[in-house]
Scaffold this motif. Structure first.
Motif, PDB file in Angstrom:
ATOM      1  N   GLY A  28       0.820  -1.211   0.000  1.00  0.00           N
ATOM      2  CA  GLY A  28       0.000   0.000   0.000  1.00  0.00           C
ATOM      3  C   GLY A  28       0.854   1.261   0.000  1.00  0.00           C
ATOM      4  O   GLY A  28       2.078   1.200  -0.166  1.00  0.00           O
ATOM      5  N   ILE A  29       0.204   2.378   0.212  1.00  0.00           N
ATOM      6  CA  ILE A  29       0.934   3.658   0.215  1.00  0.00           C
ATOM      7  C   ILE A  29       1.588   3.849   1.576  1.00  0.00           C
ATOM      8  O   ILE A  29       0.915   3.793   2.615  1.00  0.00           O
ATOM      9  CB  ILE A  29      -0.016   4.821  -0.115  1.00  0.00           C
ATOM     10  N   LEU A  30       2.893   4.031   1.560  1.00  0.00           N
ATOM     11  CA  LEU A  30       3.629   4.211   2.816  1.00  0.00           C
ATOM     12  C   LEU A  30       4.353   5.550   2.811  1.00  0.00           C
ATOM     13  O   LEU A  30       4.827   6.007   1.764  1.00  0.00           O
ATOM     14  CB  LEU A  30       4.649   3.085   3.007  1.00  0.00           C
ATOM     15  N   LYS A  31       4.403   6.158   4.006  1.00  0.00           N
ATOM     16  CA  LYS A  31       5.165   7.387   4.195  1.00  0.00           C
ATOM     17  C   LYS A  31       6.343   7.068   5.100  1.00  0.00           C
ATOM     18  O   LYS A  31       6.237   6.164   5.950  1.00  0.00           O
ATOM     19  CB  LYS A  31       4.300   8.453   4.882  1.00  0.00           C
TER      20      LYS A  31
END
Lengths: 216, 73
Positions: A28-31
């Motif tokens: 998924g989208i990770l920061k």
């Protein structure tokens, strides 16, 4: 030439805050900030479905439990799509039985690669070289390793560096050449003449006042 | 997305997180402990679950929305 200059000037350095990012990954989208409180090994590889990278991914998966015991997460990266990453990790599992448990950034825009100086045009203008960034729990860059495209990384050295950094943080000491956990550590050198004179009276193993070791 | 499928339903890890929140875990660290998921997965998953309208942040605590509650009943 301009592009090369720009990439060189943006290389992060030890002690700098790690450049922030938000990236599409296989998880998924990770920061970057999602990893705050954990140590992070951010590493790049040249491309999916390539031989040296495959051996490295298997090796990274093998040290994953040892890293997690040390509070360290792994995050891979290459300039490939997330579909390519998914197909590759599935292939690795099917062919070798090794499940890749960590996320991989799909850095098609090269945004993260450029922020971390992972593209070295002398090696390849399109692929990332084999970089390792060891980022601490406060998101400060503590170690940077660069390996050429043709040389696979040494996982034991990565573990050794993390052990050394965490020992340094915990005990305010340094670690000598070829140090391994359990070996003697280096006591920081004295900064005054008085401290140097007192140093030799301590129960350290000293070569001279500036090189003293102790057991932890 | 890792915690919410394209059809808006939670994935396995998303369901685990919803169950942990239902049982009282409100902070990311508590949800990580209850689910066994790494903290980075919990933080990114909470963003996804929030965007999908399945959880919301109330007084610094994550709680289920009506939609979230219905999905794990």
């Amino acid at each position: 030439m301009e592009e090369v200059k720009e990439q060189t000037s943006s290389l992060p350095r030890l002690g700098d805050p790690a450049p922030a990012f938000e990236a599409v990954t296989t998880h998924g989208i990770l920061k970057l900030q999602d990893f705050k409180g954990s140590w992070l090994v951010l590493f790049s590889h040249p491309a999916d479905f390539t031989p040296v990278c495959t051996t490295e991914f298997i090796a990274f998966a093998e040290i994953h439990p040892a890293l997690r015991k040390r509070g360290v997460e792994l995050l891979g990266l290459s300039v490939d799509s997330v579909s390519s990453h998914i197909a590759w990790v599935r292939n690795v599992e099917e062919k070798t039985g090794t499940k890749i448990p960590f996320p991989i950034i799909a850095d098609l825009s090269k945004e993260v690669s450029l922020a971390y100086g992972m593209i070295h045009p002398g090696q390849s203008k399109t692929e990332t070289v084999r970089c390792v960034f060891i980022i601490d729990d406060k998101q400060i860059i503590r170690t940077i390793l660069y390996y050429p495209l043709t040389t696979g990384r040494n996982m034991q050295e990565i573990l050794r560096i993390i052990d050394a950094l965490q020992t340094t943080d915990a005990d305010a000491v340094a670690t000598p050449a070829n140090w391994r956990p359990g070996d003697m550590v280096v006591v920081p050198p004295p900064s005054t003449q008085e401290a140097a004179e007192e140093r030799v009276k301590q129960n350290y193993e000293c070569v001279d006042w500036y090189l003293c070791k102790k057991k932890l | 997305m890792a915690c919410v499928s394209p059809d808006g339903k939670p994935t396995g890890s998303g369901t685990k997180m919803l169950r942990a929140i239902k049982s009282g875990a409100g902070f990311p660290e508590e949800i990580a402990k209850d689910t066994g998921l790494p903290i980075f997965r919990v933080r990114s998953g909470l963003r996804e679950l929030t965007q999908a309208g399945l959880v919301e942040l109330k007084s610094d605590n994550y709680v289920l929305t009506e939609n979230g509650s219905e999905l794990i009943e």
